[in-house]
Write a protein that holds these residues in place. Structure first.
Motif, short mmCIF file in Angstrom:
data_model
loop_
_atom_site.label_atom_id
_atom_site.label_comp_id
_atom_site.label_asym_id
_atom_site.label_seq_id
_atom_site.Cartn_x
_atom_site.Cartn_y
_atom_site.Cartn_z
N THR A 231 4.62 62.89 -28.07
CA THR A 231 5.31 63.14 -29.34
C THR A 231 5.23 64.62 -29.72
O THR A 231 6.22 65.21 -30.16
CB THR A 231 4.70 62.28 -30.46
N ARG A 243 19.59 64.69 -37.90
CA ARG A 243 19.37 63.29 -38.27
C ARG A 243 19.45 62.38 -37.05
O ARG A 243 18.72 61.40 -36.93
CB ARG A 243 20.40 62.88 -39.32
N ASP A 245 18.49 63.20 -34.02
CA ASP A 245 17.20 63.33 -33.34
C ASP A 245 16.15 62.46 -34.00
O ASP A 245 15.31 61.83 -33.34
CB ASP A 245 16.74 64.79 -33.35
N PHE A 247 16.61 59.66 -35.62
CA PHE A 247 16.85 58.27 -35.26
C PHE A 247 16.39 57.99 -33.83
O PHE A 247 15.89 56.90 -33.53
CB PHE A 247 18.33 57.92 -35.43
N LYS A 248 16.53 58.97 -32.94
CA LYS A 248 16.12 58.78 -31.55
C LYS A 248 14.61 58.58 -31.44
O LYS A 248 14.14 57.65 -30.79
CB LYS A 248 16.53 59.99 -30.71
N MET A 250 12.50 57.81 -33.83
CA MET A 250 12.09 56.60 -34.54
C MET A 250 12.46 55.36 -33.73
O MET A 250 11.74 54.36 -33.74
CB MET A 250 12.71 56.56 -35.93
N GLY A 251 13.56 55.46 -33.02
CA GLY A 251 13.95 54.36 -32.13
C GLY A 251 12.90 54.14 -31.05
O GLY A 251 12.58 52.99 -30.70
N ALA A 252 12.36 55.24 -30.50
CA ALA A 252 11.30 55.13 -29.49
C ALA A 252 10.08 54.45 -30.09
O ALA A 252 9.44 53.59 -29.44
CB ALA A 252 10.94 56.51 -28.97
N ILE A 254 10.06 52.31 -32.57
CA ILE A 254 10.40 50.89 -32.78
C ILE A 254 10.31 50.12 -31.46
O ILE A 254 9.84 48.97 -31.42
CB ILE A 254 11.79 50.76 -33.41
N VAL A 255 10.74 50.75 -30.36
CA VAL A 255 10.64 50.10 -29.04
C VAL A 255 9.18 49.80 -28.72
O VAL A 255 8.85 48.70 -28.22
CB VAL A 255 11.26 51.00 -27.95
N GLY A 284 3.55 53.28 -32.09
CA GLY A 284 4.91 53.15 -32.61
C GLY A 284 4.97 53.45 -34.10
O GLY A 284 5.87 54.17 -34.57
N ASN A 288 6.74 56.89 -36.05
CA ASN A 288 7.71 56.79 -37.15
C ASN A 288 7.22 57.51 -38.39
O ASN A 288 8.00 58.21 -39.06
CB ASN A 288 7.99 55.32 -37.46
#
Length: 386
Positions: A231, A243, A245, A247-248, A250-252, A254-255, A284, A288
């Protein structure tokens, strides 16, 4: 105890670097400061018998807000390694000097962790060898070494191997004296190793048969720290400027949370065992929280409420150590048939609050007391480094 006090402004001046060219990652200081304050809050209740459930660790499987504190801190150790060592890593000629510095810091943190309990109870015969600072020091040393001497691809392979390898060890390797592999407190493989290495006299006093910061749990803890390194590398590369980036990343995160929940039925989320599913869940969540903090603080410039948390964040280890020393010193001051801490608690909180609220008030008071010295250090631009 060996410590080195550095005035940040003077250090920057001596290296010919300005704050403008090397801005601090304020979101990291904020997140670390909030985590350290939370760590002090949950470690120092007024009454251990009356605690609200979010401020308690889970009994075994599961996860409470308190269970997030330690892994969040180790995750941020990984992020900090990138910001502190990226330029030094590039200077291969000075690697030996850097590795000696890593070894020195590792040993100091471990020694601090072993010696601090002696303040409250000077008994070598039952001195606990594993512990929170011991794990922080060991994980820092291993992860920093990996960061300096390996590339990102190797680090990813090691992190995955730590998670899968630990799962296989805990679920497939028979436990001597107990036979079948299991995940019970006193009979799992990690507990057996700790009893064999440290003996029951030097484990967590509340159990004597297992330790939540045991040796085998260091393996997945390194994975936690490496996820922080990944990270930090992402942030250092400037990949969180838009924005999209945000979401990307934060998506990682969430995965990782989804993978943790999928793994949970087979390897339950468990802080005491530091299971692989626990690593994925907490990393995770940390990704976030740090990403949102970075966006709102470092990108959008929302800094009004930062200073108290920055004070804790910039002297995190010092704050943790003071949280052991200062309450012990206060409790050593006699007041009649009791001590100053107990007298203050009994007179200030117990008569006027419910047991749970009194306990919480006592914990908050401890945080405020520790805040005084770290605030002074912050205002004077002093960072204590070990």
């Amino acid at each position: 105890m060996a410590t080195m006090v550095i005035n940040q402004q003077e250090a920057l001046k001596n290296t010919g670097t300005t704050k403008a060219s090397r801005p601090r990652l304020l979101s990291l200081d904020f997140f670390r400061g909030f985590t350290v304050a939370a760590m002090i809050l949950v470690n120092d209740p007024g009454d251990w018998g009356h605690i609200y459930w979010p401020l308690e660790h889970s009994k075994w499987n599961g996860c409470t807000p308190t269970d997030l504190v330690f892994p969040f801190f180790l995750f941020m150790v990984g992020v900090s390694i990138v910001y502190a060592m990226e330029s030094k890593k590039a200077d291969i000629a000075n690697h030996n000097k850097l590795l000696l510095s890593i070894l020195r810091r590792t040993l100091i943190i471990i020694v601090l962790g072993v010696c601090l309990p002696l303040i409250n109870d000077f008994q070598f015969a039952h001195l606990r060898f594993p512990g929170v600072l011991q794990r922080i020091g060991l994980v820092f040393g291993i992860t920093a070494l990996l960061y300096v001497k390996t590339g990102i691809r190797t680090q990813v392979i090691i992190a995955v191997s730590c998670l899968i390898g630990y799962y296989l060890l805990m679920t497939l390797v028979p436990v001597p004296g107990f036979g079948t592999p299991n995940l019970e407190p006193a009979t799992n493989l990690g507990a057996w190793i700790d009893r064999s290495v440290f003996t029951e006299n030097h484990l967590w006093s509340s159990s004597k048969t297992w330790d939540p910061e045991g040796l085998l749990g260091t393996i997945p803890s390194v994975a936690t720290c490496l996820l922080g390194v990944f990270t930090g590398t992402w942030l250092k590369m400037g990949k969180l400027a838009t924005r999209a980036d945000l979401f990307k990343i934060m998506g990682a995160g969430i995965v990782l949370i989804i993978l943790a929940l999928i793994w949970n039925p087979f390897f339950p989320i468990n802080k005491q065992l530091w299971t692989s599913s626990f690593v994925l869940l907490t990393a995770g969540l940390a990704i976030n929280i740090l990403a949102l903090s970075y966006w709102f603080i470092d990108i959008k410039g929302n800094k009004a409420l930062l200073p108290p948390f920055l004070a804790f964040g910039r002297n995190a280890i010092a704050a943790y150590v003071l949280a052991d020393i200062i309450p012990a010193l206060i409790a050593a001051i006699p007041v009649g048939k009791t001590n100053l801490w107990s007298f203050t608690y009994d007179q200030l909180f117990v008569p006027y609050l419910s047991p749970e609220n009194a306990s919480l008030a006592g914990a908050i008071l401890t945080v405020l007391i520790i805040f005084i010295p770290v605030w002074i250090l912050y205002k004077r631009n002093i960072t204590i480094k070990v």
